[in-house]
Design a protein around this motif. Structure first.
Motif, short mmCIF file in Angstrom:
data_model
loop_
_atom_site.label_atom_id
_atom_site.label_comp_id
_atom_site.label_asym_id
_atom_site.label_seq_id
_atom_site.Cartn_x
_atom_site.Cartn_y
_atom_site.Cartn_z
N UNK A 1 35.02 36.74 36.86
CA UNK A 1 35.32 37.89 36.02
C UNK A 1 35.85 37.43 34.67
N UNK A 2 35.20 37.86 33.61
CA UNK A 2 35.65 37.51 32.26
C UNK A 2 36.46 38.62 31.61
N UNK A 3 36.79 39.66 32.37
CA UNK A 3 37.55 40.78 31.83
C UNK A 3 39.04 40.44 31.95
N UNK B 1 44.34 43.88 35.09
CA UNK B 1 45.54 43.54 35.84
C UNK B 1 45.25 42.55 36.96
N UNK B 2 44.08 42.62 37.55
CA UNK B 2 43.73 41.79 38.71
C UNK B 2 43.14 40.44 38.34
N UNK B 3 42.87 40.19 37.06
CA UNK B 3 42.25 38.94 36.63
C UNK B 3 43.28 37.81 36.59
N UNK B 4 42.99 36.76 37.34
CA UNK B 4 43.81 35.55 37.35
C UNK B 4 42.89 34.36 37.11
N UNK B 5 42.90 33.84 35.90
CA UNK B 5 42.05 32.69 35.55
C UNK B 5 40.59 32.94 35.89
N UNK B 6 40.09 34.11 35.53
CA UNK B 6 38.70 34.54 35.73
C UNK B 6 38.32 34.74 37.19
N UNK B 7 39.32 34.89 38.05
CA UNK B 7 39.12 35.25 39.45
C UNK B 7 39.81 36.58 39.70
N UNK B 8 39.41 37.29 40.74
CA UNK B 8 39.98 38.60 41.04
C UNK B 8 41.04 38.48 42.13
N UNK B 9 42.21 39.04 41.87
CA UNK B 9 43.29 38.99 42.87
C UNK B 9 43.36 40.28 43.70
N UNK B 10 42.44 41.21 43.47
CA UNK B 10 42.47 42.48 44.21
C UNK B 10 41.94 42.32 45.64
N UNK B 11 40.95 41.45 45.82
CA UNK B 11 40.40 41.23 47.16
C UNK B 11 39.17 42.05 47.46
N UNK B 12 39.06 43.22 46.84
CA UNK B 12 37.88 44.06 46.99
C UNK B 12 37.72 44.89 45.73
#
Length: 104
Positions: A6-8, A12-23
């Motif tokens: 994810x480049x957004x 809020x869920x973006x952590x170093x271009x990864x998603x921390x939301x899980x879904x």
């Protein structure tokens, strides 16, 4: 699970271009192209009192409303890897997109 990049960075869920939301949910029920999709799970940093406590990872469960996408099977994304894009100045989910949408 689908690998998600994810480049957004304004999400809020973006952590170093990864998603921390899980879904996440990809919207775009009538989409014929990538620009007509969006990440409906987008939440702008600093505008919500939500606290993102999840750990960022590469594997994410993706519910997909883009029924014309070749990766959509029973409203689930079956792609091995997708990207969510839109940049760092995104303020609303409609400014995001699934970069790997492919119309049937």
């Amino acid at each position: 699970m689908t690998q998600l990049d994810c480049t957004v960075t304004s999400c809020l869920y973006n952590r170093d271009c990864l998603c921390s939301k899980g879904d996440i949910t990809v919207g775009g029920r009538d989409a014929d192209r990538s620009g007509e999709t969006c990440c409906e799970s987008f939440c702008e940093k600093g505008t919500n009192t939500l606290n993102s406590t999840g750990h960022a990872g590469t594997g994410v469960e993706i519910e997909c409303e883009a029924c014309r996408c070749i990766h959509n099977e029973n409203c689930k994304c079956t792609a091995a890897h997708i990207g969510i894009g839109g940049g760092s100045s995104v303020c609303q989910c409609r400014e995001t997109e699934c970069q790997d949408f492919r119309c049937r």
